[in-house]
Design an enzyme around this catalytic site. Structure first.
Site, PDB file in Angstrom:
ATOM      1  N   LYS A 121     -10.450  30.930 -11.538  1.00  0.00           N
ATOM      2  CA  LYS A 121     -12.056  31.419 -10.972  1.00  0.00           C
ATOM      3  C   LYS A 121     -12.535  32.435 -11.817  1.00  0.00           C
ATOM      4  O   LYS A 121     -12.917  33.256 -11.421  1.00  0.00           O
ATOM      5  CB  LYS A 121     -12.103  31.983  -9.534  1.00  0.00           C
ATOM      6  CG  LYS A 121     -11.675  31.045  -8.435  1.00  0.00           C
ATOM      7  CD  LYS A 121     -12.771  30.261  -7.811  1.00  0.00           C
ATOM      8  CE  LYS A 121     -12.659  29.610  -6.464  1.00  0.00           C
ATOM      9  NZ  LYS A 121     -12.196  30.373  -5.556  1.00  0.00           N
ATOM     10  N   MET A 130     -21.518  39.504  -8.629  1.00  0.00           N
ATOM     11  CA  MET A 130     -21.258  38.459  -9.691  1.00  0.00           C
ATOM     12  C   MET A 130     -22.741  38.694 -10.463  1.00  0.00           C
ATOM     13  O   MET A 130     -23.289  37.661 -10.620  1.00  0.00           O
ATOM     14  CB  MET A 130     -21.166  37.344  -9.149  1.00  0.00           C
ATOM     15  CG  MET A 130     -19.780  37.078  -8.554  1.00  0.00           C
ATOM     16  SD  MET A 130     -19.695  35.447  -7.594  1.00  0.00           S
ATOM     17  CE  MET A 130     -20.194  36.065  -6.026  1.00  0.00           C
ATOM     18  N   ASP A 139      -6.149  35.106  -6.759  1.00  0.00           N
ATOM     19  CA  ASP A 139      -7.394  34.976  -7.772  1.00  0.00           C
ATOM     20  C   ASP A 139      -7.203  36.118  -8.882  1.00  0.00           C
ATOM     21  O   ASP A 139      -6.418  36.911  -8.885  1.00  0.00           O
ATOM     22  CB  ASP A 139      -8.633  35.594  -6.903  1.00  0.00           C
ATOM     23  CG  ASP A 139      -9.183  34.322  -6.063  1.00  0.00           C
ATOM     24  OD1 ASP A 139      -8.438  33.251  -6.133  1.00  0.00           O
ATOM     25  OD2 ASP A 139      -9.731  34.543  -5.168  1.00  0.00           O
TER      26      ASP A 139
END
Ligand code: SAH
Length: 478
Positions: free
Chosen positions: A271, A384, A249
């Site tokens: 991502k 996030m 990732d």
């Protein structure tokens, strides 16, 4: 990389050492060990060298260095205590494109000599690029103590069987798996115990068993931690060396990716927000396909694979296809970043619980149980959350938290680029904008954030002063 590490064959090749003292003698010994035909040029030589010359092991020119001595040499070492001679040796050699080393003078070298751990035929060479030979030597001492002497015999034995094994197992992946399993198992134990004959029999027997057996693919779902390679687990490190292919990732740092076996194929699964390089469903299917081909697949994820990592979905697909897998936990951003920011997530006086949530912004809102989050004596860690930061702070205040509640946002925590901004629910959104923070960032809300002032300990290399002023953090260096 300042230098290209290579192992250079000088067997039966002419090599020159300029100088006749003790240092020169040590270099001569090293060259002889590598099978070179050594000549020494020096008006005087010490007794060690004189004896070698008398026995005809080396040639000796008892005169000052001249360019003609370089004729036909494949490698030159200057070890005199006269810097003008050393310089001349270096310049003349470079003109003739002959690799040259001047002892203790990196500027005059076209190659440098590493520290070595010798378990011939196994050789480990360590270099600090001339920056700190002592550090290289210290590392060498550590390696000397952990690598058994018998590894030389083990490598030689593997060498003797190499061609035969290649002939017996044609498939390269399968062959490598055979060697990895054999060298990590009983074979090594037998060699370490000095039972070389039994070891050879065992090798032949395993080879027979292995021959017709198709390699079983497997997936390792591995947490790589929050970015700093020191925070990898031993298990992660081991599996990183065994993988045939790695799917990683964005959060996996380049330093960590560098530690994966060099020959492993690398696939970026992306991502980034709004830029999903591979859709989750394609990643799930890719893992299945590669494992079915018999590959050992390393699925490397930032932090912990089971915390906001969609690791569960990936292994559900594997389980439904009966593909073997293992899961290796990693240090999740909350614990890694909090530790490196000096913010304990719980504390007897300030927070008896801690809650991890995702602050992912969707259509301008965040779907969270606000009353549950807006409680006193609790730490809220938001993953996030950068884009939704103002919404987050506003909601927490609206649901009852004082707007003076301490809050921190940490960018690229645990790494050399770590940046911390400390404020309150009221001030944090503006401060974050001023500091131009970029993902990944972690937000921590709660009284524990105050502790940062006294407990900050980690000093990243690229500390940004402005962040510190806002953080009102005197820091350990003031
Ligand atoms: N599985 C990961 C989380 C993936 S979600 C884990 O356990 O840590 C991605 C979010 O993790 C980022 O948006 C950020 O909020 C957080 N994150 C991961 N690494 C981070 C780091 N080094 N510094 C700050 N936040 C980080």
């Amino acid at each position: 990389m300042e230098f290209l590490p290579i192992f250079y064959s000088i067997k039966n090749k002419p090599c020159l050492v300029v100088g006749g003292g003790e240092v020169a003698a040590r270099k001569v010994a090293l060259l002889l060990e590598a099978g070179a035909r050594v000549s020494v040029v020096a008006p005087q030589i010490n007794s060690t060298l004189a004896e070698l010359a008398a026995q005809g092991v080396i040639a000796h020119w008892a005169e000052p260095f001249q360019s003609r001595h370089l004729h036909g040499q494949v490698l030159v070492i200057a070890a005199t205590d006269d810097q003008s001679v050393n310089r001349k040796v270096s310049e003349d050699s470079q003109q003739l494109r002959i690799p040259v080393n001047v002892v203790d003078n990196p500027d005059l070298c076209t190659f440098i000599m590493p520290s070595i751990v010798d378990r011939s035929p196994l050789l480990i060479a360590i270099s600090s690029g001339g920056q700190s030979p002592v550090l290289a030597r210290l590392l060498r001492a550590q390696l000397e103590s952990i690598i058994p002497v018998a590894y030389g015999r083990l490598a030689a034995m593997a060498g003797r069987f190499r061609a035969y094994v290649r002939q017996q197992i044609a498939h390269p992946d399968k062959r490598r798996q055979f060697w990895e399993n054999t060298l990590q198992g009983r074979l090594t134990e037998l060699v370490l115990a000095g039972k070389d004959k039994m070891a050879e029999e065992y090798l032949l027997q395993s080879l027979k068993q292995e021959k017709d057996h198709f390699p079983q693919g497997e997936v390792y779902l591995v947490g790589a931690g929050p970015g700093n390679p020191d925070l990898l687990t031993f298990r992660a490190m081991r599996l990183m060396q065994q993988a045939d292919v790695v799917i990683y990732d964005r959060l996996v740092s380049p330093e960590i990716l560098n530690m994966v076996r060099r020959d492993a194929a690398r696939i970026y699964a992306g991502k980034e927000r709004n830029r999903h390089t591979l859709q989750q469903e394609s990643i799930n299917q890719l893992l299945v396909r590669l494992a079915q081909e018999g590959k050992r697949v390393l699925r490397l994820k930032g932090g912990d694979p089971f915390i906001f990592g969609r690791g569960g979905e990936e292994i559900e697909t594997l389980a439904s296809h009966h593909i073997p897998f293992q899961v290796v936990p990693g240090i999740t951003a909350a614990s890694g970043v909090a530790a490196y920011a000096g913010i304990p997530l719980t504390h007897r006086d300030y927070a008896q619980s801690c809650i991890f949530v995702t602050g992912h912004l969707k259509d301008g809102t965040i779907d969270l149980d606000w009353p549950q989050l807006a409680r006193l004596n609790q730490t809220v860690v938001i993953y996030m959350g950068l884009l939704g930061l103002s919404v987050l702070c506003k909601q927490l205040i609206m649901h009852g938290l004082p707007d003076s509640t301490p809050a921190a946002i940490i960018q690229q925590g645990t790494t050399q680029k770590q940046k911390i901004v400390i404020g309150t629910l009221r001030t944090l959104p503006v401060q974050t904008e001023i500091e131009h923070l970029t993902p990944p960032t972690l937000i921590i809300v709660g009284e524990v954030v105050k502790l940062h002032q006294n407990l900050a300990w980690f000093e990243p290399a690229q500390q940004v002063p402005a962040a510190r002023i806002i953080a009102t953090n005197p820091g350990p260096d003031t």
